[in-house]
Design an enzyme around this catalytic site. Structure first.
Site, PDB file in Angstrom:
ATOM      1  N   CYS A   1       0.895  -1.251   0.032  1.00 17.60           N
ATOM      2  CA  CYS A   1       0.053  -0.133   0.102  1.00 17.60           C
ATOM      3  C   CYS A   1       1.041   1.280  -0.146  1.00 17.60           C
ATOM      4  O   CYS A   1       0.258   2.368   0.022  1.00 17.60           O
ATOM      5  CB  CYS A   1      -0.831   0.124   1.267  1.00 17.60           C
ATOM      6  SG  CYS A   1      -0.171   0.139   2.905  1.00 17.60           S
TER       7      CYS A   1
ATOM      8  N   GLU B   1      -2.604   0.751  -4.312  1.00 17.59           N
ATOM      9  CA  GLU B   1      -1.937  -0.627  -3.885  1.00 17.59           C
ATOM     10  C   GLU B   1      -1.326  -1.139  -5.113  1.00 17.59           C
ATOM     11  O   GLU B   1      -1.629  -1.160  -6.456  1.00 17.59           O
ATOM     12  CB  GLU B   1      -3.285  -1.720  -3.536  1.00 17.59           C
ATOM     13  CG  GLU B   1      -2.580  -3.005  -2.906  1.00 17.59           C
ATOM     14  CD  GLU B   1      -2.758  -2.567  -1.368  1.00 17.59           C
ATOM     15  OE1 GLU B   1      -2.591  -3.369  -0.678  1.00 17.59           O
ATOM     16  OE2 GLU B   1      -2.982  -1.650  -1.065  1.00 17.59           O
TER      17      GLU B   1
END
Length: 409
Positions: free
Chosen positions: A361, A396
């Site tokens: 992330c 992501e």
């Protein structure tokens, strides 16, 4: 003249000084970069190329922060934000940007992190779009402060540019419709029943059972054909509309000729390990949290999966438990935002899996770790970002590494 707040640094600009500048670029936090001579000014809600009026509210050592007052010349990618609180709420950064442009900015951000931090010039695939750019978020956690009289005021998110002040948020357009339908009652119950003077966080989690506000409630979520259970307050990916596609991608990238086993480091409740079980002879997951470890085992039983073993310990402990040689194994890595520690990377390189699929992330810490993995004998074969968080700066990213063939003598 508005009085400057306590501790305001008066150089190079006085408090609320107004500037008219051209936007040059964006930071990785989604703020515009403007220049007044050699001095950098950062402002939100702007696009590269725009001419804007901004008002300084904070001078840092190397740059100033400013609010956007007016867009004098708009970029063609500018759109009208859906949320009426967008100008003040700090929860989103990109609602003023056309969605296709958001996707390209995120692809470019991943590419620049890999180049600047990781030293890797590689092709980054187009960012995979979320099927729902709004109404996708299945978990919402608005905050609140406690008052001296015990009464709760604003319930929402940090005001943009503030370290403490909140914006009251009665509805949030990036949350699911079900969460927004439940939010008014949850806010009312909080104000009527909360005891004590301390602040905290209100949870709304949208799952198969509906919307819950109890962090300890056991809830369910389906990903592909599998059912996962966890406590509502624990971590679970919160864009259910795109997560299944990302999981499929990770599993497909981990597979390869001659690869029998999968090792899932940082496995949590078993999302990747259990999703990959049908594609490998054996899967080993490791989780440092006892709660995550117990849920991974429970989810394996829930889904009738018997070729997964889970280990409670640090991610670097797992390799000693893997019986299959590294050259016949794949490794999935999904660490917290800070990335992998040096000891884990050292042991991973010593184990030498045929493939490493790294989910992150935070593209900057991922790029740092990519440099170490490439230096340890791997090459990047694929980079694919996924937009799990539309309207925000977050992305992501999934990188596939393959063991580089030995150099010819």
């Amino acid at each position: 003249m508005t009085q400057a707040p306590k501790g305001f640094r008066p150089e190079p600009y006085p408090y609320h000084h107004v500037l008219t500048l051209r936007v040059e670029d964006l930071t990785n936090l989604g703020c515009g970069i403007l220049r007044d001579g050699d001095w950098v000014v950062q402002a939100p809600h702007v696009l590269p190329g725009e001419l804007v009026r901004v008002r300084v509210y904070r001078n840092q050592k190397n740059y100033s922060e400013a609010d956007l007052l007016e867009v004098l010349e708009s970029a063609p990618e500018r759109v009208e934000p859906l949320c009426g609180l967008y100008a003040t709420c700090g929860g989103c950064q990109y609602q003023h940007v056309a969605y296709e442009t958001q996707l390209e900015w995120k692809r470019r951000h991943v590419s620049e992190c890999l180049r600047r931090i990781g030293g890797q010039e590689v092709e980054v695939e187009p960012t995979t779009a979320s099927p729902k750019p709004y109404g996708y978020r299945s978990k919402l956690t608005p905050h609140f402060h406690g008052g001296k009289d015990g009464k709760i005021g604003d319930v929402g998110f940090l005001r943009r540019g503030s370290r403490r002040a909140l914006v009251d948020v009665p509805a949030c357009p990036i949350a699911t419709e079900e969460i927004n339908a439940a939010l008014p009652e949850a806010r009312r119950n909080l104000r009527e029943n909360r005891k004590g003077k301390k602040g905290g966080t209100l949870l709304l989690r949208h799952v198969l059972e509906g919307v819950t506000t109890d962090p300890q409630e056991v809830v369910s979520e389906k990903v592909g054909d599998l059912l996962f259970q966890f406590k509502a307050g624990e971590f679970f990916q919160n864009n259910p509309f795109l997560v299944p596609e990302m999981v499929r991608h990770v599993v497909e990238e981990a597979k390869g000729e001659g690869i029998d086993d999968l090792v899932d480091a940082y496995c949590g409740g078993g999302l990747f390990a259990l999703s990959a079980a049908a594609s490998f002879s054996r899967v080993t997951g490791v989780e440092i949290s006892r709660d995550g470890f117990e849920w991974a085992r429970a989810n394996a039983l829930l889904n009738g999966i018997d070729n997964c073993a889970f280990i409670l310990g640090t991610a670097s402990d797992v390799f000693a438990e893997v019986e299959t040689p590294g050259e016949r194994s794949a490794l999935v890595v999904d660490p917290p935002r800070k990335g992998c520690d040096e000891e884990f990377l050292r042991q991973a390189l010593a184990f030498g899996p045929a493939r490493i699929v790294y989910v992150s992330c935070d593209p900057s810490t991922q790029a740092r770790d990519a440099k170490a993995l490439v230096g340890g004998g791997y090459r990047i074969s694929r980079v694919r970002p996924f937009d799990l968080f539309p309207q925000t700066r977050h992305v992501e990213n999934v990188i596939t590494f393959e063991k580089a063939p030995p150099c010819a003598p």
